[in-house]
Design a protein around this motif. Sequence first.
Motif, mmCIF file in Angstrom:
data_model
loop_
_atom_site.group_PDB
_atom_site.id
_atom_site.type_symbol
_atom_site.label_atom_id
_atom_site.label_comp_id
_atom_site.label_asym_id
_atom_site.label_seq_id
_atom_site.Cartn_x
_atom_site.Cartn_y
_atom_site.Cartn_z
ATOM 1 N N GLU A 217 0.837 -1.203 0.000
ATOM 2 C CA GLU A 217 0.000 0.000 0.000
ATOM 3 C C GLU A 217 0.871 1.252 0.000
ATOM 4 O O GLU A 217 1.608 1.498 0.957
ATOM 5 N N GLU A 218 0.779 2.048 -1.049
ATOM 6 C CA GLU A 218 1.472 3.331 -1.069
ATOM 7 C C GLU A 218 0.719 4.322 -0.199
ATOM 8 O O GLU A 218 -0.500 4.482 -0.344
ATOM 9 N N PRO A 219 1.400 5.006 0.704
ATOM 10 C CA PRO A 219 0.712 6.020 1.516
ATOM 11 C C PRO A 219 0.226 7.186 0.663
ATOM 12 O O PRO A 219 0.740 7.449 -0.435
ATOM 13 N N ALA A 220 -0.769 7.892 1.191
ATOM 14 C CA ALA A 220 -1.192 9.189 0.653
ATOM 15 C C ALA A 220 -1.698 9.138 -0.783
ATOM 16 O O ALA A 220 -1.614 10.132 -1.490
ATOM 17 N N THR A 221 -2.213 8.004 -1.212
ATOM 18 C CA THR A 221 -2.818 7.978 -2.550
ATOM 19 C C THR A 221 -4.165 8.700 -2.552
ATOM 20 O O THR A 221 -4.631 9.145 -3.597
ATOM 21 N N ASP A 222 -4.776 8.834 -1.389
ATOM 22 C CA ASP A 222 -6.023 9.575 -1.200
ATOM 23 C C ASP A 222 -5.675 10.878 -0.488
ATOM 24 O O ASP A 222 -5.045 10.853 0.569
ATOM 25 N N PRO A 223 -6.053 12.042 -1.035
ATOM 26 C CA PRO A 223 -5.683 13.302 -0.389
ATOM 27 C C PRO A 223 -6.318 13.489 0.984
ATOM 28 O O PRO A 223 -5.927 14.395 1.724
ATOM 29 N N ASP A 224 -7.275 12.629 1.356
ATOM 30 C CA ASP A 224 -7.936 12.749 2.648
ATOM 31 C C ASP A 224 -7.537 11.639 3.620
ATOM 32 O O ASP A 224 -7.969 11.628 4.764
ATOM 33 N N GLU A 225 -6.692 10.695 3.169
ATOM 34 C CA GLU A 225 -6.402 9.525 3.988
ATOM 35 C C GLU A 225 -4.952 9.104 3.806
ATOM 36 O O GLU A 225 -4.509 8.833 2.692
ATOM 37 N N LEU A 226 -4.206 9.032 4.900
ATOM 38 C CA LEU A 226 -2.795 8.664 4.826
ATOM 39 C C LEU A 226 -2.605 7.203 4.450
ATOM 40 O O LEU A 226 -1.853 6.883 3.526
ATOM 41 N N ILE A 227 -3.270 6.319 5.172
ATOM 42 C CA ILE A 227 -3.057 4.882 4.982
ATOM 43 C C ILE A 227 -4.181 4.132 5.685
ATOM 44 O O ILE A 227 -4.809 4.663 6.622
ATOM 45 N N SER A 228 -4.451 2.917 5.269
ATOM 46 C CA SER A 228 -5.482 2.133 5.937
ATOM 47 C C SER A 228 -5.005 1.724 7.328
ATOM 48 O O SER A 228 -3.801 1.531 7.557
ATOM 49 N N PRO A 229 -5.936 1.585 8.282
ATOM 50 C CA PRO A 229 -5.531 1.166 9.626
ATOM 51 C C PRO A 229 -4.814 -0.188 9.624
ATOM 52 O O PRO A 229 -3.851 -0.381 10.382
ATOM 53 N N GLU A 230 -5.260 -1.112 8.788
ATOM 54 C CA GLU A 230 -4.662 -2.446 8.774
ATOM 55 C C GLU A 230 -3.190 -2.387 8.374
ATOM 56 O O GLU A 230 -2.319 -2.970 9.040
ATOM 57 N N THR A 231 -2.907 -1.666 7.295
ATOM 58 C CA THR A 231 -1.516 -1.569 6.849
ATOM 59 C C THR A 231 -0.689 -0.761 7.835
ATOM 60 O O THR A 231 0.442 -1.127 8.176
ATOM 61 N N GLY A 232 -1.226 0.350 8.306
ATOM 62 C CA GLY A 232 -0.471 1.192 9.228
ATOM 63 C C GLY A 232 -0.057 0.454 10.485
ATOM 64 O O GLY A 232 1.088 0.583 10.945
ATOM 65 N N LEU A 233 -0.962 -0.317 11.051
ATOM 66 C CA LEU A 233 -0.621 -1.077 12.259
ATOM 67 C C LEU A 233 0.381 -2.181 11.957
ATOM 68 O O LEU A 233 1.291 -2.443 12.758
ATOM 69 N N ALA A 234 0.237 -2.820 10.799
ATOM 70 C CA ALA A 234 1.209 -3.856 10.422
ATOM 71 C C ALA A 234 2.600 -3.266 10.269
ATOM 72 O O ALA A 234 3.604 -3.889 10.652
ATOM 73 N N VAL A 235 2.685 -2.055 9.721
ATOM 74 C CA VAL A 235 3.989 -1.393 9.573
ATOM 75 C C VAL A 235 4.605 -1.116 10.938
ATOM 76 O O VAL A 235 5.784 -1.419 11.178
ATOM 77 N N LEU A 236 3.842 -0.531 11.840
ATOM 78 C CA LEU A 236 4.381 -0.210 13.164
ATOM 79 C C LEU A 236 4.790 -1.472 13.916
ATOM 80 O O LEU A 236 5.816 -1.486 14.608
ATOM 81 N N ASP A 237 4.019 -2.533 13.783
ATOM 82 C CA ASP A 237 4.388 -3.789 14.433
ATOM 83 C C ASP A 237 5.713 -4.321 13.897
ATOM 84 O O ASP A 237 6.583 -4.779 14.660
ATOM 85 N N LEU A 238 5.879 -4.275 12.579
ATOM 86 C CA LEU A 238 7.120 -4.778 11.973
ATOM 87 C C LEU A 238 8.305 -3.912 12.404
ATOM 88 O O LEU A 238 9.363 -4.428 12.792
ATOM 89 N N MET A 239 8.128 -2.592 12.347
ATOM 90 C CA MET A 239 9.215 -1.700 12.746
ATOM 91 C C MET A 239 9.588 -1.912 14.214
ATOM 92 O O MET A 239 10.779 -1.923 14.568
ATOM 93 N N ALA A 240 8.589 -2.083 15.060
ATOM 94 C CA ALA A 240 8.868 -2.264 16.484
ATOM 95 C C ALA A 240 9.635 -3.548 16.741
ATOM 96 O O ALA A 240 10.529 -3.591 17.604
ATOM 97 N N ALA A 241 9.317 -4.604 16.002
ATOM 98 C CA ALA A 241 10.010 -5.874 16.192
ATOM 99 C C ALA A 241 11.486 -5.756 15.854
ATOM 100 O O ALA A 241 12.349 -6.326 16.534
ATOM 101 N N VAL A 242 11.806 -5.004 14.801
ATOM 102 C CA VAL A 242 13.210 -4.811 14.419
ATOM 103 C C VAL A 242 13.891 -3.824 15.360
ATOM 104 O O VAL A 242 15.011 -4.055 15.836
ATOM 105 N N ASP A 243 13.211 -2.729 15.664
ATOM 106 C CA ASP A 243 13.824 -1.684 16.486
ATOM 107 C C ASP A 243 14.108 -2.159 17.906
ATOM 108 O O ASP A 243 15.065 -1.692 18.543
ATOM 109 N N ALA A 244 13.309 -3.082 18.406
ATOM 110 C CA ALA A 244 13.528 -3.576 19.772
ATOM 111 C C ALA A 244 14.894 -4.224 19.940
ATOM 112 O O ALA A 244 15.424 -4.290 21.059
#
Length: 364
Positions: free
Chosen positions: A159-186
């Motif tokens: 999912e490319e962010p910001a394809t909709d001028p009113d919406e950054l990203i879907s909740p499902e993708t956004g949460l999956a991204v943060l979960d993945l980043m947190a797993a690596v960053d930890a």
Amino acid sequence: MTYAGLTWDHPRGHDALAASAGDLVHWDVQPLEGFESHPIAELCDRYDLVVLDHPHLGEAVGADCLRPLDDLFTPQELARWATDSIGPTMRSYAMDGRQWALPLDAATQVAATRTDLAGEAPTTWDEVHDLAYRAPVALALAGPHAFLTFASVAVALGEEPATDPDELISPETGLAVLDLMAAVDALAPPETRTLNPIGLLELMARTDRLAHCPLVYGYVTYADRLVFTDAPSVAPGGRPGSTLGGTGLALSARCTPSAALLDHVRWLMSPAAQRDFLPRHSGQPSARAAWADPAIVAADFYRRTTATCELAWVRPRHAGYIGFQTAASAAVRAALAGEADHSEALDRMRVLYRASRTPEERRA
């Protein structure tokens, strides 16, 4: 006449411009961060040529401080440079039907590895996570890079962010991204969290305290010490998620270019400059032919990262984007530090994105 130019204070941003300018252009430098701390209109009031990043276009166009290049170069020239430039580099500097800058330098987030410490570079995010248990791995999180890493992982997830001028990203993708980043960053060395891309590459090149960074802006000047490869995908053969960087050469509204200055700009975009002069002077060319040339300096750097550059995501360029990028990066860091839960951080980012756009932009 000598024109005044402003570029960034790294050999990649300065050396080739200064070496080729003669008495035609005097180039001053400032840190990359300076382009965010100084309004672009203020810089254009002082300089005839400005090297800028494409997300600053909205601010610049809104301030009417750049000269449209389609008034200075022929449609045939612009079309040729668009065809010859790698990935979306040329179109990233087009806005509102005009061309505002030329892609002097091409870069995107790619993977950097000390193969003596990490072995072969991982190609998927699962492999990145696995490597982090065996060797020091870090994400780029300082300054705007926390959001840029977030966006790149989202692209890899499909999912490319910001394809909709009113919406950054879907909740499902956004949460999956943060979960993945947190797993690596930890698992990351704590000292890496405040380092910009050059700081990360310096740490990796000069010490054994960092073995791999899966997303960091590629610098050919480190290609003799580090191995650069395509950004990771989610599955083998998938799209490498990456956010386009690089810089463009713009002429300010105050500039009245001479024929000699326009010819110099044409030369900077020419095959001779892109395939030979720029690489020999620490430059990182935008011409696709240069990236494919086996004789170019550090040819392996280009060959191993071409696919990522061709498929890189282009950031929004509306006038409020830079402020959003800064605030969204803080929200990502808060989530990774445990200062906000992932849903709370994502909601804040989505609200910030909507607030960064005018009602007219959101209706467009």
